[in-house]
Scaffold this motif. Structure first.
Motif, PDB file in Angstrom:
ATOM      1  N   ALA A 186     -55.970 -39.728  55.605  1.00  0.00           N
ATOM      2  CA  ALA A 186     -55.535 -40.946  54.903  1.00  0.00           C
ATOM      3  C   ALA A 186     -54.317 -41.564  55.578  1.00  0.00           C
ATOM      4  O   ALA A 186     -54.214 -42.788  55.725  1.00  0.00           O
ATOM      5  CB  ALA A 186     -55.228 -40.613  53.443  1.00  0.00           C
ATOM      6  N   ALA A 190     -54.081 -45.304  57.412  1.00  0.00           N
ATOM      7  CA  ALA A 190     -53.170 -46.303  56.838  1.00  0.00           C
ATOM      8  C   ALA A 190     -52.118 -46.758  57.839  1.00  0.00           C
ATOM      9  O   ALA A 190     -51.840 -47.953  57.961  1.00  0.00           O
ATOM     10  CB  ALA A 190     -52.497 -45.739  55.594  1.00  0.00           C
ATOM     11  N   SER A 205     -44.875 -45.106  54.125  1.00  0.00           N
ATOM     12  CA  SER A 205     -46.335 -45.060  54.025  1.00  0.00           C
ATOM     13  C   SER A 205     -46.821 -43.630  53.797  1.00  0.00           C
ATOM     14  O   SER A 205     -47.686 -43.382  52.947  1.00  0.00           O
ATOM     15  CB  SER A 205     -46.957 -45.627  55.309  1.00  0.00           C
ATOM     16  OG  SER A 205     -48.357 -45.648  55.225  1.00  0.00           O
ATOM     17  N   ILE A 209     -48.743 -42.356  50.294  1.00  0.00           N
ATOM     18  CA  ILE A 209     -50.102 -41.812  50.325  1.00  0.00           C
ATOM     19  C   ILE A 209     -50.143 -40.416  49.697  1.00  0.00           C
ATOM     20  O   ILE A 209     -51.026 -40.106  48.889  1.00  0.00           O
ATOM     21  CB  ILE A 209     -50.633 -41.781  51.773  1.00  0.00           C
ATOM     22  CG1 ILE A 209     -50.904 -43.204  52.248  1.00  0.00           C
ATOM     23  CG2 ILE A 209     -51.898 -40.931  51.872  1.00  0.00           C
ATOM     24  CD1 ILE A 209     -51.106 -43.313  53.735  1.00  0.00           C
ATOM     25  N   LYS A 213     -52.207 -39.299  46.256  1.00  0.00           N
ATOM     26  CA  LYS A 213     -53.181 -38.206  46.208  1.00  0.00           C
ATOM     27  C   LYS A 213     -52.785 -37.177  45.144  1.00  0.00           C
ATOM     28  O   LYS A 213     -53.637 -36.650  44.424  1.00  0.00           O
ATOM     29  CB  LYS A 213     -53.299 -37.522  47.579  1.00  0.00           C
ATOM     30  CG  LYS A 213     -53.896 -38.389  48.669  1.00  0.00           C
ATOM     31  CD  LYS A 213     -55.349 -38.713  48.398  1.00  0.00           C
ATOM     32  CE  LYS A 213     -55.970 -39.499  49.544  1.00  0.00           C
ATOM     33  NZ  LYS A 213     -57.356 -39.937  49.236  1.00  0.00           N
TER      34      LYS A 213
END
Length: 268
Positions: A186, A190, A205, A209, A213
Motif C-alpha cells: 500500500a 501511494a 503518507s 496508510i 489499515k
C-alpha cells in the motif's frame, strides 16, 4: 551432500508444512520462471514488487521478523497480475486505462481476480504454502474504494450497490510477515503517485496508510504491536527517503550546460 539435502528437505517440508531457508533462498533467484514471466508480461508490476521487497525486508529486519520469507513473499505477492496486466496502473505505460470503459462492478471483479489467479499460479508451480499466504493475504478484506465510489455515483434510484462485491476476498494477514507486505504494498503504491515527494510528505503518507489499515481492522489477526507499527513506519520512511532522493535529481541537458558556459564567459 548437496544432492541429499534437497531430497531430505522436500518430504520434511511437506510433512511439517514449514519452508526451509534453503528453499526460500532458491526463490530469491530473479531468474525463477514466474518472475521472468512477470518481467516480460507485467514489467511495471515486476518493478513494483522489487520496491515492495526492499521496503518489506527492511521493516521485517527492524522488528525481528523473518526477513528472508518476507522478501520472497513480496517478490511473488502480485504474480496474479500476469493474467491481465493491462488492468493495473503500473503497467499502463501509454496512459490508456481500460477501466474507464468498464462498469465499476466488472473493474472490481477483474482487479480482485489477481488474488485468486495468483493463488492458482502459485499452486500450479508448487510454491510453498508460506509464500502462497502472501498472495492470498496481501490485500486482506480491504475495499476497492475507487470502484465502490464509482458504483455509488452511477447507481440509479432503486439500484442496490453491495459493498462486499467491492472488497478483496481475504483472509486478513495472519502473520507479521504477511502484514508487513500488505503495508509495504500500500505504501509503495501511494508514494509512487506523490508529486515532488519530500521527507515530510513521505513520512505523513506512510503513517496515514498504516493508521488506516490498523483502524480498519486489517491488522487484527497478525500479532503486530503498536511499537512494531511505529518501527515499521520508521523503516519504510528511511528506505523511501533514500529511493526518492536519487529520483529527485534533475540532470542538466547538454544545451543547458552550453548556455551556462556562454553566460559565464560573457560575464568575464
Amino acid at each position: 551432500s548437496s544432492l541429499l539435502v534437497p531430497l531430505i528437505l522436500l518430504p520434511v517440508e511437506a510433512i511439517s508444512r514449514r519452508t526451509s531457508n534453503f528453499r526460500l533462498l532458491e526463490l530469491t533467484d530473479l531468474n525463477h520462471h514466474l518472475l521472468q514471466m512477470m518481467l516480460r508480461k507485467a514489467p511495471g508490476t515486476f518493478q513494483h514488487s522489487q520496491h515492495v521487497a526492499l521496503l518489506a525486508q527492511s521493516a521485517a529486519e527492524a522488528i525481528g521478523a523473518n526477513s528472508l520469507l518476507t522478501r520472497v513473499g513480496a517478490y511473488f505477492h502480485d504474480i496474479g497480475k500476469i493474467r491481465k496486466p493491462e488492468y493495473f496502473t503500473e503497467n499502463q505505460a501509454g496512459g490508456d486505462n481500460p477501466h474507464d470503459r468498464l462498469k465499476p462492478s466488472l473493474s472490481a471483479s477483474i482487479v480482485r481476480s489477481h488474488v485468486t489467479d495468483g493463488r492458482a499460479l502459485a499452486e500450479e508451480n508448487a510454491l510453498p504454502d508460506a509464500v502462497v499466504d502472501f498472495i492470498a493475504q496481501h490485500h486482506g478484506t480491504a475495499g476497492m474504494n475507487v470502484f465502490y465510489h464509482r458504483a455509488l455515483e452511477a447507481a440509479g434510484e432503486g439500484d442496490t450497490v453491495v459493498k462486499s462485491e467491492y472488497q478483496y476476498p481475504g483472509p486478513r494477514p495472519q502473520s507479521p510477515e504477511t502484514a508487513i507486505v500488505m503495508l509495504a504494498d500500500a505504501v509503495e503504491a501511494a508514494t509512487r503517485s506523490l508529486e515532488k515527494p519530500t521527507t515530510t510528505k513521505l513520512e505523513k503518507s506512510v503513517r496515514r496508510i498504516i493508521t488506516d489499515k490498523f483502524e480498519s481492522g486489517e491488522l487484527d489477526e497478525c500479532e503486530l504491536t503498536l511499537k512494531d507499527l511505529t518501527t515499521i513506519a520508521d523503516a519504510f520512511a528511511h528506505v523511501l527517503a533514500a529511493m526518492y532522493h536519487t529520483r529527485n535529481i534533475e540532470y542538466p541537458e547538454a544545451d543547458e550546460i552550453a548556455e551556462a558556459e556562454r553566460r559565464n564567459k560573457g560575464e568575464r
